[in-house]
Design an enzyme around this catalytic site. Structure first.
Site, PDB file in Angstrom:
ATOM      1  N   CYS A 129      34.293  60.507  91.580  1.00 11.83           N
ATOM      2  CA  CYS A 129      33.419  59.322  91.200  1.00 11.83           C
ATOM      3  C   CYS A 129      34.314  58.469  90.252  1.00 11.83           C
ATOM      4  CB  CYS A 129      32.253  59.895  90.186  1.00 11.83           C
ATOM      5  SG  CYS A 129      32.693  60.731  88.932  1.00 11.83           S
ATOM      6  N   HIS A 187      53.300  74.122  44.438  1.00 13.58           N
ATOM      7  CA  HIS A 187      52.864  73.138  43.372  1.00 13.58           C
ATOM      8  C   HIS A 187      53.371  71.752  43.785  1.00 13.58           C
ATOM      9  CE1 HIS A 187      52.174  71.572  39.669  1.00 13.58           C
ATOM     10  NE2 HIS A 187      51.595  72.370  39.016  1.00 13.58           N
TER      11      HIS A 187
END
Length: 617
Positions: free
Chosen positions: A28, A537
């Site tokens: 399609c 950190h």
């Protein structure tokens, strides 16, 4: 032209079980559709994992591979590999539910004629624009000619339906189209116009009904013809089949069509028209809301193929479509908008690219790439688009908005709503689309604030030996003693490394669990599956930013894999705020190990080992 898709076609054919497992294949607008002998032989997971395949699914007994708008080129290569399949019989052991059978039949009948209907619809739209802006008049020859250019498709619709239905039912499509031609012949129309009783052999009465532009009568006729033709093929000797099968088909089906089946279909069409009028006056809002809201779900299960033809039928009966068109275009624009917002919000480059390209094609009316590639996998854009599509559909339904021709259900489709010498429906569909756009954009953005931040992005996972720790961030590697903070530099918190980042993305250095995510998002505690405890950190004293310029992609207690995105920091804004961006990476349970070695590399990336932990105490 399609040669570049040869490798893709080869892989697809192989993954559906090879050409010997394929009964039929067609396409399609966006997907390859396979009828397979044994669906269990197809590797659906492998197909879904291919970059060139948006989605693989099974619906209505059809194995569907969603490719995109270039599916025609891929199909050409697939066809070269599998060869002609028209004569292959479908596996009789395959069993389908009645709903699947009906949807498969309707889809197979209407799908092939969609391009013709779309083309004719757009010609009608161009004609409407030319008239609206007074470029031509309805009295001109140009109008007369362009009008029959478009009307030809609708006038001869029964013949096209007969041809495609015959292909679906595996009978002769030329004979089917010829029987439809009998029903539309000018001489028959002349008899109908004359209004005098018509009898074959002065015995068999023919009901005076015109069949041009109709749908149901020819569907009934070809359905019966398929059985009669196959019966004739079976019992007529091979030597005379070429002559007698067509002759007897015409002699049997002509009277049946004009005396029995055509009139029955015409009556059914009348009932259908009455139903459409009832909807238009009593519950005009319902079809547009349901289609606008639930079309993506219908597409996923193939149900749209059973609903879309109702619009064609309504147009054949009443001259306009309010059943499917308005809701469909609202839904498509909503899906395109949801995908556009994702493209703006996501930090995943691949998803951003997919969402951008998918939204463009969706705005043009092709939604499968964005549905299966973006909205469905992420879920929240799908929900937002359904809400937005329903909202726009509600307005379209309440204002009785309808289109006067079929065509693409994207932005170009708005011109299909110009007709009946008024611009009212055109203005109303524009308002409906604006509503769909605005509602979808707002809902998608609001949902993205939660779901995009929760989404974990990844980089490629690499193999490491036990005790090796990859860099969680890209940049320059230094000894921890170079940290501009005494607590880190003195190794009071543990041994480790220091990285001067070149970007703000922090990835998991190993598989493990997030044990700490500071409320300020500047620091993460993570424990590996082997027991290594690490603190990452980002920056020095960045706790004072109170979370500004940091985005966390994880939560405390979450399991992560090596390469998952944990944190992203805006380095430039952190620097502008006056803070150091050094990133200490610390093994906080260093005392459990005999030795922790720092890599000698200067420039490190996410695949580089920066620390080696040796000898548990």
């Amino acid at each position: 032209m399609s040669q570049k898709y040869n490798d893709l076609a080869q892989k697809i054919v192989s993954l559906v079980g090879g050409k010997e497992n394929i009964n039929t294949v067609y396409h399609c607008q966006t997907r390859l559709r396979f009828k397979l002998k044994d669906e269990s032989k197809a590797n659906q997971d492998a197909l879904n994992n291919m970059d060139s395949v948006a989605k693989c699914l099974i619906s209505g007994g059809v194995f569907q591979v969603v490719i995109g708008t270039h599916v025609k080129d891929v199909f050409e290569e697939v066809e070269k590999i599998v060869g002609p399949l028209e004569n292959k019989e479908q596996d009789q052991s395959e069993k389908k539910g009645i709903l699947s059978v009906i949807i498969d039949f309707i889809s197979g009948t209407f799908q092939p004629i969609i391009p013709a209907l779309s083309g004719a619809g757009m010609v009608k739209a161009v004609l409407a624009i030319l008239i609206t802006f007074k470029i031509i008049s309805t009295e001109s020859q140009t109008y007369y000619i362009l009008n029959f250019f478009a009307d030809a498709v609708f006038y001869f619709l029964p013949m096209m339906l007969a041809y495609s239905e015959a292909q679906k039912l595996r009978c002769n499509p030329i004979l089917a189209a010829s029987v439809a031609g009998i029903m539309m012949h000018p001489n028959w129309n002349a008899l109908v116009s004359a209004g005098k009783a018509v009898k074959l052999f002065e015995v068999i009465p023919f009901t005076l009904t015109t069949y041009t532009s109709t749908v149901i009568p020819v569907i009934l006729v070809v359905l019966v013809q398929s059985y009669i033709e196959k019966y004739l093929e079976k019992w007529i000797p091979q030597a005379v089949k070429l002559v007698f099968v067509p002759m007897l088909t015409f002699l049997i089906m002509g009277p049946l069509a004009l005396a029995v089946l055509g009139p029955i279909g015409s009556v059914l069409g009348g009932y259908l028209a009455t139903f459409f009028k009832f909807l238009s006056t009593t519950a005009a809002w319902a079809p547009a809301v349901l289609i606008g809201g639930f079309l993506p779900i219908m597409v996923m299960f193939g149900l749209h193929n059973g609903v879309a033809p109702l619009g064609v039928m309504q147009m054949g009966e009443l001259g306009y479509d309010s059943i499917f068109g308005p809701g469909c275009v609202c839904s498509n624009i909503a899906q395109a908008t949801a995908s556009s917002v994702v493209a703006l919000r996501t930090k995943d480059k691949k998803m951003k690219q997919l969402a951008t390209s998918g939204s463009i094609t969706a705005y043009m009316g092709i939604t499968e790439p964005t549905l299966y590639g973006v909205n469905l996998p992420k879920k929240y854009p799908l929900i937002a688009s359904m809400i937005g599509g329903a909202a726009g559909g509600l307005y379209a339904g309440l204002t009785h908005t309808h289109r006067f021709a079929t065509g693409s259900s994207g932005l170009p489709a708005v011109f299909l709503y110009i007709g009946n010498d008024t611009m009212t429906y055109f203005y109303n569909i524009l308002i409906a689309l604006v509503i769909s756009f605005v509602v979808t954009a707002i809902v998608t953005y609001v949902l993205s604030l939660k779901f995009e931040n929760q989404e974990v992005q990844t980089i490629e996972k690499v193999h490491v030996n036990k005790g090796e720790i990859l860099s969680p961030i890209q940049g320059k590697l230094y000894p921890l003693s170079d940290a501009k903070d005494e607590a880190f530099a003195s190794e009071t918190l543990g041994k480790g490394a220091l990285i001067q980042p070149s970007n703000g993305k922090v990835y998991a250095p190993f598989d493990g669990t997030i044990v700490t995510l500071f409320p300020t998002k500047h620091a993460i505690g993570i424990v590996s599956d082997d027991g290594i405890e690490m603190l990452i950190h980002f920056g020095i004293d960045t706790v004072n930013l109170n979370g500004q310029h940091f985005t966390a992609f994880i939560e405390q207690g979450m399991k992560v894999k090596q390469g998952d995105l944990l944190l992203e920091a805006d380095i430039e804004k952190i620097k502008a705020a006056g803070y150091e961006t050094q990133v200490p990476v610390i093994i906080t349970n260093s005392f459990n190990y005999q030795n922790i070695e720092l890599s000698s590399k200067e420039d490190v990336s996410y695949q580089d080992v920066i620390l080696k932990v040796k000898g548990e105490k």
